[in-house]
Write a protein that holds these residues in place. Structure first.
Motif, short mmCIF file in Angstrom:
data_model
loop_
_atom_site.label_atom_id
_atom_site.label_comp_id
_atom_site.label_asym_id
_atom_site.label_seq_id
_atom_site.Cartn_x
_atom_site.Cartn_y
_atom_site.Cartn_z
N LEU A 114 0.83 -1.20 0.00
CA LEU A 114 0.00 0.00 0.00
C LEU A 114 0.87 1.25 0.00
N ASN A 115 1.96 1.22 0.77
CA ASN A 115 2.87 2.35 0.80
C ASN A 115 3.56 2.55 -0.54
N LEU A 116 3.91 1.45 -1.20
CA LEU A 116 4.50 1.52 -2.54
C LEU A 116 3.54 2.21 -3.51
N GLY A 117 2.28 1.82 -3.46
CA GLY A 117 1.29 2.45 -4.33
C GLY A 117 1.08 3.92 -4.01
N HIS A 118 1.10 4.26 -2.74
CA HIS A 118 0.88 5.65 -2.34
C HIS A 118 2.06 6.54 -2.71
N VAL A 119 3.27 6.05 -2.49
CA VAL A 119 4.45 6.89 -2.69
C VAL A 119 4.90 6.95 -4.14
N TRP A 120 4.91 5.83 -4.84
CA TRP A 120 5.53 5.80 -6.16
C TRP A 120 4.57 5.64 -7.33
N ILE A 121 3.43 4.98 -7.14
CA ILE A 121 2.54 4.71 -8.27
C ILE A 121 1.44 5.76 -8.37
N GLN A 122 0.74 6.02 -7.30
CA GLN A 122 -0.37 6.95 -7.30
C GLN A 122 0.16 8.38 -7.34
N ALA A 181 0.86 15.17 -4.06
CA ALA A 181 2.31 15.15 -3.87
C ALA A 181 2.67 14.39 -2.61
N VAL A 182 3.75 13.66 -2.67
CA VAL A 182 4.25 12.92 -1.53
C VAL A 182 5.44 13.69 -0.98
N SER A 183 5.45 13.85 0.33
CA SER A 183 6.53 14.62 0.95
C SER A 183 7.83 13.83 0.94
N CYS A 184 8.90 14.54 1.19
CA CYS A 184 10.22 13.92 1.29
C CYS A 184 10.24 12.93 2.45
N ILE A 185 9.51 13.24 3.52
CA ILE A 185 9.43 12.34 4.68
C ILE A 185 8.72 11.05 4.29
N GLY A 186 7.70 11.14 3.46
CA GLY A 186 6.99 9.93 2.99
C GLY A 186 7.90 9.02 2.19
N LYS A 187 8.72 9.61 1.35
CA LYS A 187 9.67 8.80 0.57
C LYS A 187 10.75 8.21 1.46
N MET A 188 11.21 9.00 2.44
CA MET A 188 12.21 8.49 3.38
C MET A 188 11.63 7.33 4.20
N ASP A 189 10.37 7.45 4.60
CA ASP A 189 9.70 6.38 5.34
C ASP A 189 9.65 5.11 4.50
N HIS A 207 9.10 5.64 11.90
CA HIS A 207 7.87 5.97 12.63
C HIS A 207 7.97 7.35 13.28
N ILE A 208 9.13 7.68 13.83
CA ILE A 208 9.29 9.00 14.46
C ILE A 208 9.20 10.10 13.40
N ALA A 209 9.83 9.90 12.25
CA ALA A 209 9.77 10.91 11.19
C ALA A 209 8.34 11.13 10.70
N MET A 210 7.60 10.04 10.53
CA MET A 210 6.20 10.18 10.08
C MET A 210 5.34 10.85 11.15
N MET A 251 6.38 13.03 13.38
CA MET A 251 6.74 14.45 13.37
C MET A 251 6.12 15.16 12.17
N ASP A 252 6.08 14.49 11.03
CA ASP A 252 5.47 15.07 9.84
C ASP A 252 3.97 15.27 10.05
N ARG A 253 3.31 14.29 10.64
CA ARG A 253 1.86 14.44 10.93
C ARG A 253 1.62 15.56 11.94
N LEU A 254 2.51 15.68 12.91
CA LEU A 254 2.39 16.74 13.91
C LEU A 254 2.53 18.10 13.26
N ASP A 255 3.46 18.25 12.32
CA ASP A 255 3.62 19.51 11.60
C ASP A 255 2.38 19.82 10.78
#
Length: 156
Positions: free
Chosen positions: A76-84, A88-96, A140-143, A145-149
């Motif tokens: 699901l993450n592959l589809g969200h980050v790279w296919i769909q 826009a997907v954030s840099c944090i999403g790609k790092m995750d 998990h911490i990066a995501m 923090m991204d959600r918190l922002d």
């Protein structure tokens, strides 16, 4: 203009809304492998200190279950980050995504190490468990923090 063209042009465009089912399944299943890999780390450290085979076998089962359950959220993450490409997907999403991928590769190596006889898996099993848990913790911490922002930006 013919009547058919007038009817065709009068149809409203189909607006595709993002699925709510896929993110719900992702949020439900994503924490489970992390917990299983933390359990693997605990069992590996216990096995290293006690040399009781029970802990080694338990760790092997936990890492295997973690890998099996990690398949769906990663797809699901592959589809969200790279296919769909709907948003826009954030840099944090790609790092995750990449941190999770490397952690799963380390967990696969850990599962192979757990197939060794008895105490031959030590200390590689502990090192690979630490690497897996550390990478997943950072992701998990990066995501979080991204959600918190994002949540703070929504309140302003």
């Amino acid at each position: 203009m013919t009547l058919r063209r007038q009817i065709m042009s009068a149809r409203p465009a189909v607006v595709r809304h993002p699925s709510r089912f896929a993110p719900a399944i992702f949020e439900l299943l994503n924490p489970i492998p992390y917990g299983l890999f933390v359990g693997t780390l605990i069992f590996d450290v216990t096995y290293m200190t006690t040399r009781n085979v029970f802990w080694g076998k338990g760790a092997a089962w936990l890492v295997t279950a973690g890998l099996i359950i990690a398949i769906i959220p990663r797809l699901l993450n592959l589809g969200h980050v790279w296919i769909q490409r709907r948003r826009a997907v954030s840099c944090i999403g790609k790092m995750d995504f990449w941190l999770n991928l490397v952690a799963i590769i380390a967990a696969i190596a850990n599962a192979l190490v757990h197939s060794r006889d008895a105490y031959a898996m030590v200390p590689e099993n502990v090192v690979l468990s630490v690497v897996t848990v550390a990478l997943l913790s950072i992701a998990h911490i990066a995501m979080a923090m991204d959600r918190l922002d994002l949540a703070e930006a929504a309140h302003e």
